[in-house]
Design a protein around this motif. Structure first.
Motif, PDB file in Angstrom:
ATOM      1  N   LEU A 199      59.183  16.125  38.064  1.00  0.00           N
ATOM      2  CA  LEU A 199      58.217  15.520  38.987  1.00  0.00           C
ATOM      3  C   LEU A 199      58.720  14.137  39.373  1.00  0.00           C
ATOM      4  O   LEU A 199      58.988  13.303  38.506  1.00  0.00           O
TER       5      LEU A 199
ATOM      6  N   ALA B 262      50.513  11.919  41.012  1.00  0.00           N
ATOM      7  CA  ALA B 262      51.394  12.425  39.963  1.00  0.00           C
ATOM      8  C   ALA B 262      50.577  12.991  38.798  1.00  0.00           C
ATOM      9  O   ALA B 262      50.874  14.071  38.268  1.00  0.00           O
TER      10      ALA B 262
ATOM     11  N   ILE C 287      50.478  16.843  37.295  1.00  0.00           N
ATOM     12  CA  ILE C 287      50.685  17.159  35.875  1.00  0.00           C
ATOM     13  C   ILE C 287      49.506  17.966  35.339  1.00  0.00           C
ATOM     14  O   ILE C 287      49.677  18.936  34.593  1.00  0.00           O
TER      15      ILE C 287
ATOM     16  N   GLY D 170      51.472  20.942  34.888  1.00  0.00           N
ATOM     17  CA  GLY D 170      52.345  20.322  33.895  1.00  0.00           C
ATOM     18  C   GLY D 170      52.175  20.965  32.540  1.00  0.00           C
ATOM     19  O   GLY D 170      51.448  21.950  32.406  1.00  0.00           O
TER      20      GLY D 170
ATOM     21  N   TYR E 250      55.722  18.526  32.696  1.00  0.00           N
ATOM     22  CA  TYR E 250      57.045  18.676  33.282  1.00  0.00           C
ATOM     23  C   TYR E 250      58.117  18.307  32.250  1.00  0.00           C
ATOM     24  O   TYR E 250      57.853  17.553  31.308  1.00  0.00           O
TER      25      TYR E 250
ATOM     26  N   VAL F 215      59.233  13.408  34.077  1.00  0.00           N
ATOM     27  CA  VAL F 215      58.487  12.756  35.151  1.00  0.00           C
ATOM     28  C   VAL F 215      59.193  11.445  35.474  1.00  0.00           C
ATOM     29  O   VAL F 215      59.413  10.617  34.587  1.00  0.00           O
TER      30      VAL F 215
ATOM     31  N   ASN G 262      51.491  13.771  30.371  1.00  0.00           N
ATOM     32  CA  ASN G 262      52.588  14.749  30.295  1.00  0.00           C
ATOM     33  C   ASN G 262      52.790  15.314  28.891  1.00  0.00           C
ATOM     34  O   ASN G 262      53.797  15.963  28.614  1.00  0.00           O
TER      35      ASN G 262
ATOM     36  N   VAL H 142      59.042  10.770  30.180  1.00  0.00           N
ATOM     37  CA  VAL H 142      58.623  10.054  31.385  1.00  0.00           C
ATOM     38  C   VAL H 142      59.563   8.861  31.537  1.00  0.00           C
ATOM     39  O   VAL H 142      59.768   8.106  30.584  1.00  0.00           O
TER      40      VAL H 142
END
Length: 205
Positions: free
Chosen positions: A4, A37, A41, A45, A47, A50, A72, A77
């Motif tokens: 993402l 975002a 998620i 999500g 993901y 990110v 997440n 991230v």
């Protein structure tokens, strides 16, 4: 791998997405700010990675990093920025970020960094941590300017507004305005556009 990318600049989102998609191993989803975002998620999500623009709407400095990490589910991230200083990169990693990517990163390096972070490793380009001191010493104009003024000048050269620069550097907009005025005087520039032109020609950014 599912990635993402969240950034409020269309060109940045599309360019980074193209770099990764062309490799054939990444499924890329895009968002334009932190709330979007987090919605992505929540919908599909977590993901594998990110990537968040440090200066986009909703981030509020490093607060947004923590929010995305929580959303997440513990998966990586990372932050990216065009002008955030190395101190922000270090603070992000200390807070558990998977890494920090300058927006000037080459396509091949970006792909390798994403693979690296997806494997649970931490990535910050070594030259990013050492380049600032080395590069600014090359031109006499740099000696007149503080590190913060050079960071603001970098934002001017990218065409950012004072508000956008303030977001990326975690400053008040009025502080950025003062820095623009001061650096313009030091560069003997007529206005912010002229200051950006001088900065680019001198290789300050």
């Amino acid at each position: 791998m599912r990635i993402l990318i969240a950034d409020d600049h269309d060109l940045v989102r599309e360019t980074l997405s193209a770099f990764l998609t062309n490799e054939g191993e990444f499924e890329v989803v895009l968002a334009e700010d932190l709330p979007s975002a987090k919605d992505r998620i929540a919908e599909d999500g977590p993901y594998d990675l990110v990537l968040l623009d440090y200066g986009m709407p909703g981030m509020n400095g490093l607060d947004g990093l923590g929010e995305a990490q929580a959303a997440n589910g513990g998966k990586p991230v990372a932050l990216m920025s065009g002008i955030a200083p190395k101190e922000i990169a270090q603070k992000a990693v200390d807070q558990g970020a998977a890494g920090f990517l300058p927006k000037t990163i080459a396509a091949k390096s970006l792909v390798n960094a994403v693979r690296f972070m997806c494997m649970g490793e931490t990535y910050i380009p070594h030259d990013f941590l050492t380049r600032e001191e080395e590069e600014v010493a090359k031109h006499p104009l740099a000696a007149k300017m503080s590190e913060r003024e050079l960071q603001v000048l970098g934002g001017l050269c990218r065409g950012l507004s004072n508000k956008e620069i303030a977001r990326e550097l975690d400053l008040q907009e009025v502080t950025v305005k003062l820095h623009v005025k001061t650096l313009s005087r030091k560069l003997e520039a007529r206005n912010r556009t002229h200051a950006a032109m001088i900065g680019k020609e001198a290789g300050l950014v």
